[in-house]
Write a protein that holds these residues in place. Structure first.
Motif, mmCIF file in Angstrom:
data_model
loop_
_atom_site.group_PDB
_atom_site.id
_atom_site.type_symbol
_atom_site.label_atom_id
_atom_site.label_comp_id
_atom_site.label_asym_id
_atom_site.label_seq_id
_atom_site.Cartn_x
_atom_site.Cartn_y
_atom_site.Cartn_z
ATOM 1 N N ILE A 120 0.845 -1.200 0.000
ATOM 2 C CA ILE A 120 0.000 0.000 0.000
ATOM 3 C C ILE A 120 0.878 1.247 0.000
ATOM 4 O O ILE A 120 0.590 2.219 -0.711
ATOM 5 N N LEU A 121 1.960 1.234 0.763
ATOM 6 C CA LEU A 121 2.900 2.360 0.754
ATOM 7 C C LEU A 121 3.520 2.523 -0.630
ATOM 8 O O LEU A 121 3.603 3.635 -1.160
ATOM 9 N N LYS A 122 3.922 1.421 -1.250
ATOM 10 C CA LYS A 122 4.482 1.477 -2.605
ATOM 11 C C LYS A 122 3.482 2.088 -3.577
ATOM 12 O O LYS A 122 3.822 2.958 -4.363
ATOM 13 N N ILE A 135 6.935 -4.715 -6.602
ATOM 14 C CA ILE A 135 8.076 -3.790 -6.613
ATOM 15 C C ILE A 135 8.829 -3.928 -7.929
ATOM 16 O O ILE A 135 9.170 -2.930 -8.577
ATOM 17 N N PHE A 136 9.067 -5.173 -8.350
ATOM 18 C CA PHE A 136 9.756 -5.365 -9.627
ATOM 19 C C PHE A 136 8.903 -4.866 -10.789
ATOM 20 O O PHE A 136 9.436 -4.299 -11.753
ATOM 21 N N HIS A 137 7.588 -5.051 -10.710
ATOM 22 C CA HIS A 137 6.697 -4.563 -11.766
ATOM 23 C C HIS A 137 6.862 -3.054 -11.937
ATOM 24 O O HIS A 137 6.925 -2.553 -13.064
ATOM 25 N N THR A 138 6.942 -2.327 -10.836
ATOM 26 C CA THR A 138 7.122 -0.877 -10.905
ATOM 27 C C THR A 138 8.462 -0.529 -11.534
ATOM 28 O O THR A 138 8.541 0.361 -12.385
ATOM 29 N N LEU A 179 11.730 -1.489 -18.891
ATOM 30 C CA LEU A 179 12.499 -2.698 -19.165
ATOM 31 C C LEU A 179 11.798 -3.501 -20.258
ATOM 32 O O LEU A 179 10.570 -3.454 -20.383
ATOM 33 N N PRO A 180 12.552 -4.238 -21.037
ATOM 34 C CA PRO A 180 11.929 -4.987 -22.138
ATOM 35 C C PRO A 180 10.997 -6.089 -21.615
ATOM 36 O O PRO A 180 11.231 -6.656 -20.548
ATOM 37 N N GLN A 181 9.968 -6.341 -22.400
ATOM 38 C CA GLN A 181 9.079 -7.456 -22.086
ATOM 39 C C GLN A 181 9.859 -8.744 -22.308
ATOM 40 O O GLN A 181 10.797 -8.752 -23.089
ATOM 41 N N PRO A 182 9.600 -9.799 -21.599
ATOM 42 C CA PRO A 182 8.420 -10.039 -20.775
ATOM 43 C C PRO A 182 8.621 -9.712 -19.289
ATOM 44 O O PRO A 182 7.889 -10.238 -18.461
ATOM 45 N N SER A 183 9.563 -8.866 -18.935
ATOM 46 C CA SER A 183 9.830 -8.602 -17.515
ATOM 47 C C SER A 183 8.602 -8.085 -16.784
ATOM 48 O O SER A 183 8.253 -8.582 -15.707
ATOM 49 N N ARG A 184 7.933 -7.102 -17.358
ATOM 50 C CA ARG A 184 6.755 -6.536 -16.707
ATOM 51 C C ARG A 184 5.614 -7.549 -16.701
ATOM 52 O O ARG A 184 4.924 -7.718 -15.694
ATOM 53 N N ALA A 185 5.407 -8.223 -17.788
ATOM 54 C CA ALA A 185 4.315 -9.203 -17.872
ATOM 55 C C ALA A 185 4.520 -10.349 -16.885
ATOM 56 O O ALA A 185 3.571 -10.781 -16.216
ATOM 57 N N LEU A 186 5.751 -10.821 -16.766
ATOM 58 C CA LEU A 186 6.024 -11.918 -15.827
ATOM 59 C C LEU A 186 5.826 -11.472 -14.384
ATOM 60 O O LEU A 186 5.270 -12.221 -13.569
ATOM 61 N N SER A 187 6.265 -10.259 -14.065
ATOM 62 C CA SER A 187 6.089 -9.795 -12.688
ATOM 63 C C SER A 187 4.611 -9.614 -12.371
ATOM 64 O O SER A 187 4.160 -9.935 -11.266
ATOM 65 N N TRP A 188 3.827 -9.138 -13.340
ATOM 66 C CA TRP A 188 2.385 -9.023 -13.129
ATOM 67 C C TRP A 188 1.774 -10.409 -12.932
ATOM 68 O O TRP A 188 0.973 -10.613 -12.031
ATOM 69 N N MET A 189 2.155 -11.357 -13.784
ATOM 70 C CA MET A 189 1.590 -12.709 -13.729
ATOM 71 C C MET A 189 1.901 -13.383 -12.400
ATOM 72 O O MET A 189 1.030 -14.049 -11.814
ATOM 73 N N ILE A 190 3.094 -13.211 -11.898
ATOM 74 C CA ILE A 190 3.464 -13.820 -10.619
ATOM 75 C C ILE A 190 2.575 -13.272 -9.503
ATOM 76 O O ILE A 190 2.034 -14.031 -8.689
ATOM 77 N N GLY A 191 2.410 -11.963 -9.451
ATOM 78 C CA GLY A 191 1.545 -11.374 -8.436
ATOM 79 C C GLY A 191 0.104 -11.831 -8.571
ATOM 80 O O GLY A 191 -0.572 -12.122 -7.579
ATOM 81 N N PHE A 192 -0.375 -11.902 -9.799
ATOM 82 C CA PHE A 192 -1.740 -12.361 -10.066
ATOM 83 C C PHE A 192 -1.924 -13.799 -9.587
ATOM 84 O O PHE A 192 -2.930 -14.128 -8.951
ATOM 85 N N LEU A 193 -0.958 -14.659 -9.876
ATOM 86 C CA LEU A 193 -1.047 -16.066 -9.467
ATOM 87 C C LEU A 193 -1.028 -16.218 -7.951
ATOM 88 O O LEU A 193 -1.685 -17.110 -7.399
ATOM 89 N N VAL A 194 -0.285 -15.354 -7.263
ATOM 90 C CA VAL A 194 -0.291 -15.377 -5.801
ATOM 91 C C VAL A 194 -1.696 -15.081 -5.287
ATOM 92 O O VAL A 194 -2.206 -15.766 -4.390
ATOM 93 N N THR A 195 -2.336 -14.066 -5.850
ATOM 94 C CA THR A 195 -3.695 -13.717 -5.422
ATOM 95 C C THR A 195 -4.667 -14.859 -5.726
ATOM 96 O O THR A 195 -5.533 -15.182 -4.908
#
Length: 151
Positions: A21-23, A111-114, A121-137
């Motif tokens: 939330i702070l981030k 944090i890495f997504h930001t 940064l080149p894809q798929p870095s952003r997509a992978l970081s989003w996917m990891i967070g999504f899968l955790v949820t």
């Protein structure tokens, strides 16, 4: 309430929820910084005190500002569900090690997504970081539903 505040899983959840939330909250000042440093404002009232010719130049979009703004929007779409589902997850009594893994992986992915989004940064870095967070949820949601599903 006191027993809940002594629960290690709940304390871990509140720690990582506060971190993300702070981030997310820090994205607003970052957007303002980019707006001022790039001279790109979205609303006329933001430049009302400037001379007429300068106002026209400042009322524009800038790719850096839009990138930070979209990153903030993405945070809202992902951190809010994490906090809500994470609270329910913490209340299901998971093992501390499993809960910490979920919370740490999600916080790290956001944090890495930001960094990937703002740093372009080149894809798929952003997509992978989003996917990891999504899968955790999704994983936490599955745990909640498997523990309390009543139809």
């Amino acid at each position: 309430m006191a027993p809940l505040m002594e629960d290690e899983v709940f304390m871990a959840f509140t720690t990582y929820a506060a971190i993300v939330i702070l981030k997310m909250s820090l994205m607003a000042p970052m957007t303002a910084f980019f707006r001022f440093s790039r001279g790109a404002f979205a609303n006329e009232e933001d430049v009302a005190l400037k001379p007429s010719e300068e106002r026209k130049k400042l009322l524009r979009s800038h790719p850096d500002v839009e990138r930070v703004r979209r990153c903030h929007q993405n945070d809202l779409e992902n951190i809010v569900p994490f906090v809500l589902v994470g609270l329910l997850y913490a209340l299901t009594g998971p093992e501390l090690s499993a809960a910490l893994l979920h919370f740490r992986v999600f916080a790290g992915s956001r944090i890495f997504h930001t960094i990937a989004y703002v740093g372009a940064l080149p894809q798929p870095s952003r997509a992978l970081s989003w996917m990891i967070g999504f899968l955790v949820t999704i994983s936490m949601s599955y745990r909640v539903l498997s523990k309390v599903l009543v139809l």
